[in-house]
Design a protein around this motif. Structure first.
Motif, mmCIF file in Angstrom:
data_model
loop_
_atom_site.group_PDB
_atom_site.id
_atom_site.type_symbol
_atom_site.label_atom_id
_atom_site.label_comp_id
_atom_site.label_asym_id
_atom_site.label_seq_id
_atom_site.Cartn_x
_atom_site.Cartn_y
_atom_site.Cartn_z
ATOM 1 N N ILE A 6 60.605 20.630 13.945
ATOM 2 C CA ILE A 6 60.884 19.433 14.749
ATOM 3 C C ILE A 6 60.219 19.538 16.116
ATOM 4 O O ILE A 6 59.447 18.670 16.507
ATOM 5 C CB ILE A 6 62.411 19.231 14.926
ATOM 6 C CG1 ILE A 6 63.123 19.217 13.565
ATOM 7 C CG2 ILE A 6 62.680 17.923 15.684
ATOM 8 C CD1 ILE A 6 62.718 18.096 12.649
ATOM 9 N N THR A 7 60.503 20.611 16.834
ATOM 10 C CA THR A 7 59.920 20.779 18.164
ATOM 11 C C THR A 7 60.101 22.219 18.622
ATOM 12 O O THR A 7 61.039 22.905 18.198
ATOM 13 C CB THR A 7 60.577 19.818 19.180
ATOM 14 O OG1 THR A 7 59.898 19.875 20.427
ATOM 15 C CG2 THR A 7 62.050 20.161 19.407
ATOM 16 N N MET A 8 59.217 22.691 19.479
ATOM 17 C CA MET A 8 59.327 24.040 20.020
ATOM 18 C C MET A 8 60.576 24.148 20.902
ATOM 19 O O MET A 8 60.988 23.177 21.539
ATOM 20 C CB MET A 8 58.097 24.397 20.853
ATOM 21 C CG MET A 8 56.833 24.589 20.039
ATOM 22 S SD MET A 8 56.931 25.956 18.843
ATOM 23 C CE MET A 8 57.164 27.374 19.928
ATOM 24 N N ILE A 9 61.160 25.340 20.928
ATOM 25 C CA ILE A 9 62.312 25.591 21.792
ATOM 26 C C ILE A 9 61.802 26.100 23.140
ATOM 27 O O ILE A 9 61.154 27.150 23.204
ATOM 28 C CB ILE A 9 63.272 26.624 21.170
ATOM 29 C CG1 ILE A 9 63.803 26.123 19.823
ATOM 30 C CG2 ILE A 9 64.435 26.908 22.125
ATOM 31 C CD1 ILE A 9 64.669 27.137 19.095
ATOM 32 N N ASP A 10 62.073 25.352 24.179
ATOM 33 C CA ASP A 10 61.792 25.800 25.543
ATOM 34 C C ASP A 10 63.043 26.519 26.028
ATOM 35 O O ASP A 10 64.044 25.886 26.355
ATOM 36 C CB ASP A 10 61.473 24.591 26.430
ATOM 37 C CG ASP A 10 61.089 24.979 27.860
ATOM 38 O OD1 ASP A 10 61.598 26.010 28.347
ATOM 39 O OD2 ASP A 10 60.324 24.233 28.495
ATOM 40 N N TYR A 11 63.004 27.843 26.046
ATOM 41 C CA TYR A 11 64.203 28.615 26.367
ATOM 42 C C TYR A 11 64.786 28.256 27.735
ATOM 43 O O TYR A 11 66.005 28.316 27.924
ATOM 44 C CB TYR A 11 63.887 30.116 26.323
ATOM 45 C CG TYR A 11 63.555 30.642 24.953
ATOM 46 C CD1 TYR A 11 64.346 30.328 23.849
ATOM 47 C CD2 TYR A 11 62.459 31.467 24.734
ATOM 48 C CE1 TYR A 11 64.054 30.811 22.583
ATOM 49 C CE2 TYR A 11 62.156 31.969 23.474
ATOM 50 C CZ TYR A 11 62.958 31.636 22.411
ATOM 51 O OH TYR A 11 62.660 32.124 21.153
ATOM 52 N N PHE A 12 63.930 27.886 28.670
ATOM 53 C CA PHE A 12 64.406 27.583 30.017
ATOM 54 C C PHE A 12 64.955 26.165 30.135
ATOM 55 O O PHE A 12 65.880 25.918 30.912
ATOM 56 C CB PHE A 12 63.277 27.801 31.036
ATOM 57 C CG PHE A 12 62.968 29.242 31.274
ATOM 58 C CD1 PHE A 12 63.559 29.934 32.320
ATOM 59 C CD2 PHE A 12 62.098 29.934 30.444
ATOM 60 C CE1 PHE A 12 63.286 31.281 32.536
ATOM 61 C CE2 PHE A 12 61.818 31.274 30.644
ATOM 62 C CZ PHE A 12 62.414 31.949 31.696
#
Length: 480
Positions: free
Chosen positions: A113-119
């Motif tokens: 679905i979409t990349m996880i931006d940890y921040f």
């Protein structure tokens, strides 16, 4: 209606226009666009030949989706955080399916679905998240993957339909999301595993397994990951929501019931029957105990959950594996837990990061249904728990056994003397040598063999989780 025959602000118009793709190959789509427009649209107004596009499509897996974006819907591929059709709130996903034995249709891979931006994700709620913004309305375009088709551009598109997760799925997806974000907030992003969750996974997303990213609450770098719908969930979506008239499975949570946690619901239902003997449960659910099947303990768990067959909708969607465990009255589990036999040559050619067994344990969530023999010799239900293998156990102990197994396989059969007789053997890891798992035969008999990389043949083997380890993983309530 726009020049390109669809209204980019209308989900239904976009879906209706997409139906023109059905029955066409990706090559057909490109050729029709070149014929109608005389050139290929590109972000930098470059003209690309069909041969160049073929080369790109072969090298870049995602390019099949990009070809549909640029040569059918005529918009430029970009990294915009909004859905692909922002005015309509529609995200476009082009994804493969395959036909397996018995003519069954399955998703070939998870849906990224979409990349996880940890921040960023730690400051979002599910409702306003980047994930949900893209996942709440998806135009799913399924194409058929065929191993014997030499060029990917010749895969044909067979289905195209708008999809919104139903309410009962959203409850579970939201719970999965909170589990993933909770781990990131706890500074444990490096421990994320698809086995943590049911429908929504945090899948690794990098062509290089050594790549790591910073995370906000820990100095330990973590693998790049993406929110994705699991293969099992996408298979269910295909067969239930995309293809009309397919048979569905019985749900555990009936339509309209609202539960904050599916897993709590399952555990509570089964806990209501703690202390019942197998015989009493058979009587309770009208099962003849004169000729009980070998999997009677699992069947009883399904009956307790209100399932008449041996498949539950939520378990199928999540790929949950039900394992029944018997504890003896001396608090030991007699049997270790086996897994399918592995192929010697295949395992020898793998890397741990993308190994079949490693990925299976990373991705799979289990439901342990536990029974225990009393001092009177009667087998009674003790309870159940959901479980997936802890990160350290997998990446230290199981990895060690897997690496040792691979090395032994590559070295080939050795000779030893036993009781004065010479015999062939492979010094595979034993249960006494590792606290978590081991390797031993799982063939029909000693003559049931497989070929080693050097051409020798040896009895088929499989990985086992140690019985002592499984007992340690059970919660205190079950072990009491």
């Amino acid at each position: 209606m726009s020049y390109y025959e669809y209204d980019s602000s209308s989900p239904l118009s976009i879906e209706e226009y997409s139906k023109k793709l059905i029955g066409k190959s990706f090559r057909d789509v490109i050729r029709e666009d070149e014929k109608n427009n005389g050139f290929t649209l590109h972000e930098k107004n470059e003209v690309k030949s069909l041969s160049e596009l073929k080369k790109e499509a072969k090298l870049n897996k995602g390019n099949l989706g990009q070809l549909i974006e640029e040569h059918f819907f005529h918009y430029h591929c970009n990294s915009d955080a909004r859905p692909d059709f922002p005015d309509a709130g529609v995200e476009l996903k082009v994804t493969p399916y395959k036909i397996v034995s018995g003519g069954r249709l399955t998703a070939k891979e998870r849906l990224i679905i979409t990349m996880i931006d940890y921040f960023a994700v730690v400051n979002e709620t599910f409702e306003n998240s980047h994930l949900w913004n893209k996942a709440k309305l998806i135009l799913l375009i399924y194409y058929l993957y065929e191993a014997d088709v030499p060029y990917r551009l010749d895969y044909k598109i067979h289905f195209s339909k708008l999809f919104t997760p139903p309410e009962e799925d959203i409850i579970i997806i939201k719970h999965d999301y909170n589990i993933i974000v909770g781990k990131i907030k706890a500074g444990r992003a490096e421990e994320l595993s698809e086995g943590d969750t049911l429908y929504l996974g945090a899948s690794t997303k990098s062509s290089d397994s050594s790549v790591r990213r910073e995370q906000p609450y820990s100095s330990v770098p973590a693998k790049p990951r993406a929110f994705s719908f699991k293969v099992t969930y996408m298979t269910y979506v295909l067969n239930t929501y995309i293809i009309p008239g397919k048979t569905t499975y019985e749900p555990i949570i009936k339509r309209g019931e609202v539960e904050t946690s599916f897993e709590d619901y399952v555990v509570n239902k089964i806990d209501n029957y703690i202390g019942f003997s197998v015989e009493e449960l058979c009587k309770e659910f009208n099962i003849s105990n004169t000729k009980m099947p070998k999997n009677i303990e699992a069947i009883l768990a399904y009956r307790i959950l209100g399932i008449k067959g041996n498949q539950a909708e939520e378990f199928v969607k999540a790929g949950i594996v039900v394992k029944t465990i018997r504890i003896s009255n001396n608090n030991k589990i007699k049997e270790s837990m086996s897994f399918p036999t592995f192929k010697f040559k295949q395992l020898a050619s793998e890397d741990w990061e993308d190994s079949i067994f490693g990925n299976y344990l990373r991705d799979t969530r289990f439901l342990f249904v536990v029974y225990k023999y009393g001092e009177d010799g009667v087998l009674r239900l003790k309870g159940c728990q959901f479980w997936n293998i802890p990160y350290e156990d997998l990446e230290v102990h199981v990895k060690d056994v897997w690496n040792r197994t691979k090395n032994v396989i590559l070295q080939g059969i050795q000779k030893r003397y036993k009781s004065g007789m010479e015999e062939n053997y492979l010094p595979l890891p034993k249960a006494s040598e590792n606290p978590v798992c081991h390797v031993r035969p799982h063939g029909r008999n000693a003559a049931d063999t497989d070929e080693l990389p050097n051409g020798q043949r040896y009895t088929k083997q499989c990985f086992w989780l140690n019985n002592s380890y499984i007992y340690q993983q059970l919660n205190d309530k079950i072990r009491a």
